[in-house]
Design a protein around this motif. Structure first.
Motif, short mmCIF file in Angstrom:
data_model
loop_
_atom_site.label_atom_id
_atom_site.label_comp_id
_atom_site.label_asym_id
_atom_site.label_seq_id
_atom_site.Cartn_x
_atom_site.Cartn_y
_atom_site.Cartn_z
N THR A 253 0.82 -1.18 -0.35
CA THR A 253 -0.13 0.48 0.12
C THR A 253 0.97 1.29 0.00
N VAL A 254 -0.05 2.40 -0.60
CA VAL A 254 0.82 3.68 -0.51
C VAL A 254 0.16 4.43 0.88
N ILE A 255 1.87 4.87 1.80
CA ILE A 255 1.36 5.37 2.58
C ILE A 255 1.04 7.30 2.36
N ARG A 256 0.10 7.91 2.47
CA ARG A 256 0.79 9.58 1.65
C ARG A 256 0.04 10.40 3.21
N GLU A 257 0.56 11.20 3.36
CA GLU A 257 0.05 12.14 4.42
C GLU A 257 0.35 13.87 4.16
N ALA A 259 -0.51 16.46 4.86
CA ALA A 259 -0.23 17.77 5.99
C ALA A 259 1.14 17.89 6.16
N THR A 260 2.21 16.50 5.76
CA THR A 260 3.83 16.60 6.08
C THR A 260 3.86 16.55 4.66
N ASP A 261 3.70 16.16 3.60
CA ASP A 261 4.26 15.55 2.82
C ASP A 261 4.30 14.30 2.59
N TYR A 262 4.09 13.54 3.67
CA TYR A 262 4.50 12.00 3.71
C TYR A 262 4.10 10.85 2.98
N ARG A 263 5.63 10.76 2.62
CA ARG A 263 5.26 9.23 1.02
C ARG A 263 5.42 8.72 1.35
N GLY A 264 4.94 7.24 1.82
CA GLY A 264 5.93 5.47 1.80
C GLY A 264 5.49 4.66 1.70
N TYR A 265 5.94 3.86 0.84
CA TYR A 265 5.34 2.51 -0.02
C TYR A 265 5.70 1.47 1.56
N ALA A 266 4.80 0.35 1.47
CA ALA A 266 4.40 -0.18 2.50
C ALA A 266 4.95 -1.80 2.20
N GLY A 267 5.39 -2.21 2.83
CA GLY A 267 4.95 -4.24 2.42
C GLY A 267 5.83 -4.86 2.87
N THR A 268 6.40 -6.00 2.66
CA THR A 268 7.41 -7.15 3.83
C THR A 268 8.09 -7.26 2.62
N ILE A 269 9.37 -7.40 2.95
CA ILE A 269 11.03 -7.96 1.94
C ILE A 269 10.16 -9.07 1.88
N VAL A 310 8.25 0.45 6.13
CA VAL A 310 8.19 1.28 4.95
C VAL A 310 8.81 2.00 4.30
N LEU A 311 8.88 2.49 3.13
CA LEU A 311 10.12 2.21 2.05
C LEU A 311 9.66 3.81 1.72
N ARG A 312 10.94 4.82 2.23
CA ARG A 312 10.90 6.53 1.50
C ARG A 312 11.84 6.98 0.24
N ASP A 318 4.99 7.95 -8.77
CA ASP A 318 4.11 8.04 -8.36
C ASP A 318 4.09 6.06 -8.67
N LEU A 319 3.72 5.12 -7.38
CA LEU A 319 4.26 3.61 -7.61
C LEU A 319 2.94 3.56 -6.78
N ILE A 320 1.80 2.24 -7.77
CA ILE A 320 0.82 1.94 -6.69
C ILE A 320 0.92 0.27 -6.41
N ARG A 321 0.61 0.35 -5.85
CA ARG A 321 0.13 -1.72 -4.74
C ARG A 321 0.20 -2.24 -6.13
N GLY A 322 0.70 -3.35 -5.74
CA GLY A 322 1.66 -4.23 -6.61
C GLY A 322 2.51 -4.11 -7.40
N GLU A 323 3.29 -3.19 -7.82
CA GLU A 323 4.53 -2.84 -8.12
C GLU A 323 5.54 -2.93 -7.44
N LEU A 324 6.76 -3.45 -8.29
CA LEU A 324 8.17 -3.88 -7.26
C LEU A 324 8.76 -2.97 -7.65
N ILE A 325 9.58 -2.94 -6.18
CA ILE A 325 10.69 -1.70 -5.87
C ILE A 325 11.77 -3.10 -6.11
N ALA A 326 12.59 -2.62 -6.78
CA ALA A 326 13.25 -3.84 -6.25
C ALA A 326 15.43 -3.47 -7.09
N GLY A 327 16.25 -4.42 -6.41
CA GLY A 327 17.69 -4.16 -6.87
C GLY A 327 18.20 -4.29 -8.18
#
Length: 445
Positions: A253-257, A259-269, A310-312, A318-327
Motif C-alpha cells: 500500500t502507499v501511505i500519504r500524509e 499535511a507533512t508531505d509524507y509519502r511511503g511505500y509499505a510492504g514486506t521484503i 515503509v520505504l521512503r 507515482d507508484l501503486i499497490r502491486g508494483e515492485l521495488i527491486a535491486g
C-alpha cells in the motif's frame, strides 16, 4: 524467544535451573517438516510415534488414547489416534486434511505438517510441502514405490525441497527383510536422482513397533544408519536462501500524509535486503535512492527478508499497490511467461480460459494461452498438448497477462516466482503456480 537473564546472586537454585533450561530452549533451531505417502502407509501412526517417543503428548491425552485403543480391541496403543483429530478422519481411518503438530527434543524444535495420502488431496499435500524444509515420505514395505510416492516426490522437487527421507514402513510385516528394503531403496534413489533431489535418505522403520523412528531397532542388525529422528535433529536447517537473492519489495500500500508531505511505500521484503542510501530500481527503468526505512519500532538503517517496513524514496514517483521495488537485478517485465501449475479445483481449465493472476501483491487479468502438457506421474507418458487440466494435475502452461509483470523463475521456496490463478467471476483459487518449467528437463525417468 528471548532467553531469561540468569542472576546467580539473587536466583534460587530452582530458578537458576529453570532459567538455564529456558535459555537452552530459546537457542534451539526450529525445523519445519512434512509427512506424505499413500493411503494406509502409516503416516498417522508414524507421527503419533514421534510425538509419543519424544514425550510430546500430555498425560490425559495419552490416557484417552489408551482407553480408546482398548475399546477397539487394539493391542497396545493405537498411536494414530494422537493425530487423526477430525471426526470424519476418525470414522474413515484416514487423514483428509493438513494437520500441524509440534514437538521438541533437547536438540531442536519441530513443526510438522501431516498431509493426506489420497490422490484427490494432492492439493493439500502441496500446501504442507510448500512451507517445509524436509519431507518424510512413507511407503509400505509390502508395496514399495507407488504412484503416490512418485507424485509426492515430484511435488517436493517442484517446490525446491532439498532433503527427502523415505521411511520404509511396516518392515516388520516382511520379517525385517534386508532384500525388500534394498530393492525399495534402489527404486527410490533412482527416482530421487532423476528429479534432482539433493539429499535423499532411506530408513527402514516400523512406526507401530517403534523401530528406527526415534529409537534404534534391535531387529535389523543389517541397518547401521541413523533413525528418522536422528536425521531430523542433524539435517541442516535451511536458512538464508531468500537473503541471498536480489532485493524484492512488492508494494502492499502507499501511505500519504498531505499535511507533512509524507509519502511511503509499505510492504514486506520478499527477498534480499535494503539499507538507507541504497539505489533501487523501479518500473519503466527508473531509479532512485532509499532515504528512510520506517518500521513499527521506529526508523531503521537497514531491513531484510520478512521485515514489514515503509520505504521512503528520494524522488516523488507515482507508484501503486502491486508494483515492485527491486535491486539492480530487477526482473524484466513481460506479458507472457511459462509456468508449472498444480490444479486446486474441480473446474477443468482449457486454453483461452480467462483468469486473474496473483503475483506478489499484484492482481492482473490474464488467460491460459496454452497447456503444453499434463504430467503423467504414474505411466511416465505425458499428455502432450492436452485439451485441459484439472484437480491435482501438474501441468506445463503458458500464461498471458493484460499488463506487464516482472516475473522471474521460482526460487528460495517461493520467495520469488510463485503465483496463484484465480477465477475472475467467483474469486476461487484455481491453481498454484511456479514460474518456469521446473520439471521439463528432469521428467524423462
Amino acid at each position: 524467544m528471548t532467553a531469561p537473564t540468569l542472576n546467580p546472586d539473587t536466583d534460587t537454585p530452582a530458578a537458576q535451573t529453570a532459567k538455564t533450561t529456558a535459555a537452552k530452549i530459546a537457542q534451539r533451531e526450529t525445523l519445519r517438516l512434512c509427512t506424505a505417502g499413500s493411503v494406509d502407509d502409516g503416516k498417522s501412526t508414524f507421527v503419533g510415534r514421534l510425538l509419543h517417543d519424544t514425550k510430546s503428548v500430555l498425560a490425559d491425552t495419552l490416557a484417552s488414547v489408551e482407553r480408546t485403543s482398548a475399546d477397539r480391541g487394539f493391542e497396545g496403543l493405537d498411536l494414530s489416534l494422537l493425530v487423526d483429530g477430525l471426526r470424519a478422519e476418525r470414522e474413515q481411518g484416514i487423514t483428509i486434511d493438513v494437520a500441524y503438530r509440534y514437538f521438541a527434543t533437547d536438540k531442536r524444535t519441530f513443526i510438522l505438517a501431516d498431509t493426506p495420502g489420497h490422490v484427490q488431496y494432492t492439493r493439500n499435500t502441496v500446501t504442507g510441502v510448500s512451507t517445509s524444509q524436509v519431507v518424510v515420505l512413507l511407503v509400505d514395505s509390502r508395496h514399495g514405490v507407488v504412484e503416490q510416492t512418485r507424485r509426492h516426490l515430484s511435488v517436493a522437487a517442484l517446490l525446491g525441497v532439498k532433503t527427502v527421507i523415505l521411511a520404509v514402513n511396516k518392515i516388520d510385516l516382511v520379517d525385517y527383510s534386508q532384500e525388500v528394503f534394498q530393492q525399495i531403496e534402489k527404486d527410490f534413489t533412482e527416482l530421487a536422482t532423476a528429479l534432482r533431489i539433493a539429499d535423499a535418505r532411506v530408513v527402514p522403520i516400523s512406526a507401530l513397533k517403534g523401530d528406527n523412528v526415534a529409537e534404534r531397532s534391535t531387529n535389523m542388525d543389517w541397518y547401521t544408519g541413523p533413525t528418522v529422528l536422528e536425521i531430523l535433529e542433524t539435517v541442516e536447517v535451511a536458512r538464508g536462501r531468500a537473503n541471498d537473492l536480489g532485493f524484492r519489495f512488492p508494494i502492499q500500500t502507499v501511505i500519504r500524509e498531505h499535511a507533512t508531505d509524507y509519502r511511503g511505500y509499505a510492504g514486506t521484503i520478499a527477498a534480499g535486503s535494503i539499507a538507507v542510501g541504497d539505489t533501487v530500481y523501479l518500473p519503466e527503468g527508473r531509479t532512485t535512492e532509499v532515504t528512510h526505512i520506517d518500521s513499527a519500532d521506529g526508523p531503521q538503517q537497514s531491513a531484510a527478508v520478512g521485515d514489514a517496513v515503509v520505504l521512503r524514496l528520494a524522488h516523488e514517483i507515482d507508484l501503486i499497490r502491486g508494483e515492485l521495488i527491486a535491486g539492480a537485478d530487477r526482473p524484466e517485465a513481460v506479458r507472457s511467461f511459462n509456468a508449472t501449475v498444480v490444479g486446486l479445483t474441480d473446474r477443468e481449465l482449457r486454453p483461452g480460459a480467462p483468469v486473474k493472476v496473483r503475483y506478489g501483491t499484484s492482481l492482473e487479468r490474464g488467460r491460459i494461452a496454452a497447456i503444453e502438457r499434463v504430467l503423467d506421474i504414474d505411466g511416465r507418458n505425458d499428455d502432450e498438448a492436452p485439451e485441459s487440466y484439472g484437480l491435482n494435475d501438474i501441468a506445463h502452461v503458458r500464461i498471458d497477462v493484460a499488463s506487464e509483470l516482472p516475473v522471474e523463475d521460482y526460487a528460495a521456496r517461493g520467495a520469488v516466482g510463485s503465483f496463484l490463478l484465480i477465477d475472475q467471476s467467483s474469486g476461487d483459487t484455481l491453481a498454484a503456480g511456479l514460474v518456469g518449467h521446473r520439471l521439463r528437463d528432469t521428467w524423462d525417468i
